[in-house]
Design a protein around this motif. Structure first.
Motif, PDB file in Angstrom:
ATOM      1  N   ALA A 134      66.765 -12.050  -1.107  1.00 24.50           N
ATOM      2  CA  ALA A 134      67.709 -11.663  -0.259  1.00 24.50           C
ATOM      3  C   ALA A 134      67.648 -10.873   0.794  1.00 24.50           C
ATOM      4  N   LEU A 135      66.872  -9.880   0.575  1.00 24.00           N
ATOM      5  CA  LEU A 135      66.450  -9.040   2.006  1.00 24.00           C
ATOM      6  C   LEU A 135      65.831  -9.694   2.848  1.00 24.00           C
ATOM      7  N   LYS A 136      64.760 -10.483   2.649  1.00 24.09           N
ATOM      8  CA  LYS A 136      64.029 -11.369   3.464  1.00 24.09           C
ATOM      9  C   LYS A 136      64.993 -12.289   4.379  1.00 24.09           C
ATOM     10  N   GLU A 137      65.977 -12.732   3.341  1.00 21.94           N
ATOM     11  CA  GLU A 137      66.709 -13.894   4.432  1.00 21.94           C
ATOM     12  C   GLU A 137      67.627 -13.280   5.348  1.00 21.94           C
ATOM     13  N   ILE A 138      68.137 -12.256   4.831  1.00 28.19           N
ATOM     14  CA  ILE A 138      68.941 -11.265   5.844  1.00 28.19           C
ATOM     15  C   ILE A 138      68.151 -10.945   6.883  1.00 28.19           C
ATOM     16  N   ALA A 170      77.380  -5.657   6.599  1.00 32.88           N
ATOM     17  CA  ALA A 170      76.954  -4.511   6.782  1.00 32.88           C
ATOM     18  C   ALA A 170      75.982  -4.499   8.057  1.00 32.88           C
ATOM     19  N   VAL A 171      75.068  -5.042   7.374  1.00 32.08           N
ATOM     20  CA  VAL A 171      73.690  -5.350   8.394  1.00 32.08           C
ATOM     21  C   VAL A 171      74.185  -5.686   9.807  1.00 32.08           C
ATOM     22  N   SER A 172      75.180  -6.904   9.786  1.00 29.88           N
ATOM     23  CA  SER A 172      75.397  -7.422  10.946  1.00 29.88           C
ATOM     24  C   SER A 172      76.138  -6.360  12.056  1.00 29.88           C
ATOM     25  N   LYS A 173      76.892  -5.183  11.297  1.00 32.68           N
ATOM     26  CA  LYS A 173      77.497  -4.280  12.149  1.00 32.68           C
ATOM     27  C   LYS A 173      76.438  -3.114  12.690  1.00 32.68           C
ATOM     28  N   VAL A 174      75.289  -3.103  11.779  1.00 30.42           N
ATOM     29  CA  VAL A 174      74.240  -2.228  12.383  1.00 30.42           C
ATOM     30  C   VAL A 174      73.210  -3.020  13.585  1.00 30.42           C
ATOM     31  N   ALA A 175      73.239  -4.114  13.350  1.00 30.40           N
ATOM     32  CA  ALA A 175      72.362  -5.060  14.264  1.00 30.40           C
ATOM     33  C   ALA A 175      73.105  -4.849  15.648  1.00 30.40           C
ATOM     34  N   GLY A 176      74.609  -5.094  15.363  1.00 29.98           N
ATOM     35  CA  GLY A 176      75.201  -5.279  16.749  1.00 29.98           C
ATOM     36  C   GLY A 176      75.438  -4.034  17.432  1.00 29.98           C
ATOM     37  N   SER A 177      74.791  -2.925  16.879  1.00 32.40           N
ATOM     38  CA  SER A 177      74.807  -1.574  17.594  1.00 32.40           C
ATOM     39  C   SER A 177      73.701  -1.432  18.088  1.00 32.40           C
ATOM     40  N   MET A 178      72.490  -2.144  18.013  1.00 33.39           N
ATOM     41  CA  MET A 178      71.280  -2.112  18.531  1.00 33.39           C
ATOM     42  C   MET A 178      71.024  -2.072  19.957  1.00 33.39           C
ATOM     43  N   GLY A 194      77.005  -8.810  -3.937  1.00 30.26           N
ATOM     44  CA  GLY A 194      76.451  -7.562  -3.275  1.00 30.26           C
ATOM     45  C   GLY A 194      75.842  -7.932  -1.603  1.00 30.26           C
ATOM     46  N   PHE A 195      74.914  -8.811  -1.728  1.00 31.30           N
ATOM     47  CA  PHE A 195      74.440  -9.192  -0.763  1.00 31.30           C
ATOM     48  C   PHE A 195      74.963  -9.916   0.305  1.00 31.30           C
ATOM     49  N   THR A 196      75.906 -10.658  -0.057  1.00 31.43           N
ATOM     50  CA  THR A 196      77.143 -11.214   0.846  1.00 31.43           C
ATOM     51  C   THR A 196      77.794  -9.910   1.541  1.00 31.43           C
ATOM     52  N   ARG A 197      78.096  -8.895   0.889  1.00 30.32           N
ATOM     53  CA  ARG A 197      78.794  -7.841   1.590  1.00 30.32           C
ATOM     54  C   ARG A 197      77.715  -6.943   2.462  1.00 30.32           C
ATOM     55  N   PHE A 198      76.391  -6.978   1.979  1.00 32.44           N
ATOM     56  CA  PHE A 198      75.381  -6.047   2.608  1.00 32.44           C
ATOM     57  C   PHE A 198      75.072  -6.815   4.008  1.00 32.44           C
ATOM     58  N   GLU A 199      75.110  -8.304   3.910  1.00 30.29           N
ATOM     59  CA  GLU A 199      74.786  -8.992   5.209  1.00 30.29           C
ATOM     60  C   GLU A 199      75.928  -8.639   6.164  1.00 30.29           C
TER      61      GLU A 199
END
Length: 404
Positions: free
Chosen positions: A318-322, A396-404, A389-394
């Motif tokens: 799941a982490l690799k796919e995200i 979260a990740v999209s928000k972090v990635a959007g701030s890069m 959980g990974f649906t929710r984590f993705e």
């Protein structure tokens, strides 16, 4: 009327050595939690690798109720049946012959380091007192354990600290060879560094460390406070290495959240803790021991340990796919259900951003230092909770990635 308790209450009455999140969980079942407002969270944090069987496990709840109706505490002037049953199971399932029961990982490590020095003192004299540990290691928050730990930030302001302790680069066998000597009483290591970034030890490094200890008549001490009790996919991580330590410490998952810990050792080493040399008021109390025994009985089964390996693969996939979508991690590593995802250079120092956004999305994760997102869920977390959980984590990740 009962006074309302909120997050602001923490700032009013608690010593400010923690900075907890804004939410206050009030109930949990399995791998899900609910806060004061009724919002649901999926738990990928496990109380920092503690709740190995999730929240309110029915067997553990019943064990606690049953023992509470019998006996909570005596003292170490007496022994008790649950403590003896737990110690017997731990020795039967590991390299160890003897057990010292304590309340926390720091206490177990404090006992281990004291025992290592006492053993060397008894057999070789006071000159053989030096301890070698590793940079980025973590062994607890007592003065002795923060000194053995390899992170100076935890020692700052508490000096002078105990002497005779040297640090080595983890997985650097040549440096260890240059540091060890006949004055070394112990080499202390985590089979997988937890707080240091979820870094597993190389198999060859562990084997050569064992050989060096034997050559110099030093003890090998494994800190399995975080990696133990099934988290690695075996009852203890050392069981995957082909070598055995002289002393091992275990806590966290051992009580599934009830304070309990143990130091395990060989018979020859244990003899240096003769009557009066070390002690604890609460260690080995029947309530803690009964719960820990129940945890061991559940975890040390083929279903649970094989399930850890299956869940490890699910987490990594799941982490690799995200990451294929968002490119925020440069390494995904770990053992069993102790997994770390190291952030890319553009996000150095910002691992906590993932934690913050995950909470907003209804997910609890951890960090391991400033650059690694850590996952340490229940060993029996349902697959449906992993997927959600990974649906929710993705998100979260999209928000972090959007701030890069």
């Amino acid at each position: 009327m009962t006074e309302q308790i909120t997050r602001a209450t923490f700032d009013e009455v608690m010593v400010p050595n923690y900075a907890p999140a804004d939410i206050i969980p009030v109930s949990g079942k399995g791998s899900r939690l609910w806060d004061q407002q009724g919002k649901e969270y999926i738990d990928f944090a496990g109380g920092i690798a503690v709740t190995s069987l999730g929240h309110a496990h029915p067997v553990l709840v019943e064990t606690m109720r049953e023992q509470a109706g019998k006996l909570w505490h005596l003292s170490n002037v007496l022994t008790n049946e649950p403590a003896l049953r737990l110690a017997k199971k731990l020795t039967q399932k590991t390299f160890a012959d003897r057990v010292f029961l304590a309340n926390s990982g720091a206490e177990a490590n404090e006992a281990a380091f004291k025992l290592a020095r006492r053993y060397a003192f008894d057999h070789y004299g006071p000159e053989k007192h030096e301890i070698i540990s590793f940079y980025q290691s973590f062994h607890g928050r007592t003065l002795f354990t923060v000194t053995v730990g390899g992170q100076p930030k935890y020692r700052e302001g508490f000096e002078p600290t105990p002497g005779g302790i040297t640090h080595c680069e983890y997985n650097n066998i040549e440096q260890l060879k240059s540091l060890i000597s006949d004055k070394t009483c112990a080499v202390v290591m985590e089979p997988i560094q937890g707080e240091g970034g979820i870094v597993p030890a190389d198999e060859n490094f562990i084997k050569q460390a064992r050989e060096l200890c034997d050559q110099h008549k030093a003890l090998l001490v494994f800190d399995e406070v975080q990696s133990g009790v099934g988290r690695s996919g075996t009852l203890y991580a050392y069981q995957q290495t082909g070598i055995e330590p002289d002393i091992l410490t275990t806590a966290k998952s051992l009580g599934n959240g009830f304070p309990v810990a143990a130091m395990l050792c060989t018979d020859k080493v244990a003899k240096s803790f003769s009557v009066g040399t070390h002690g604890t008021t609460y260690g080995g109390n029947p309530m803690a021991a009964a719960i820990a025994e129940a945890v061991i009985d559940i975890v040390d089964s083929e279903d649970v340990l094989e399930g850890v390996k299956k869940r490890h693969a699910m987490f990594v996939q799941a982490l690799k796919e995200i990451n294929d979508k968002y490119h925020v991690f440069k390494d995904i590593r770990g053992m069993g259900l102790l997994i770390g995802a190291e952030v890319v250079d553009e996000l150095v120092g910002q691992a906590k951003q993932f934690l913050k956004h995950a909470i907003d999305e209804g997910l609890l994760v951890l960090v391991a230092g400033p650059n690694v997102v850590r996952f340490a869920p229940s060993l029996i977390i349902p697959e449906v909770d992993i997927k959600e959980g990974f649906t929710r984590f993705e998100r979260a990740v999209s928000k972090v990635a959007g701030s890069m």
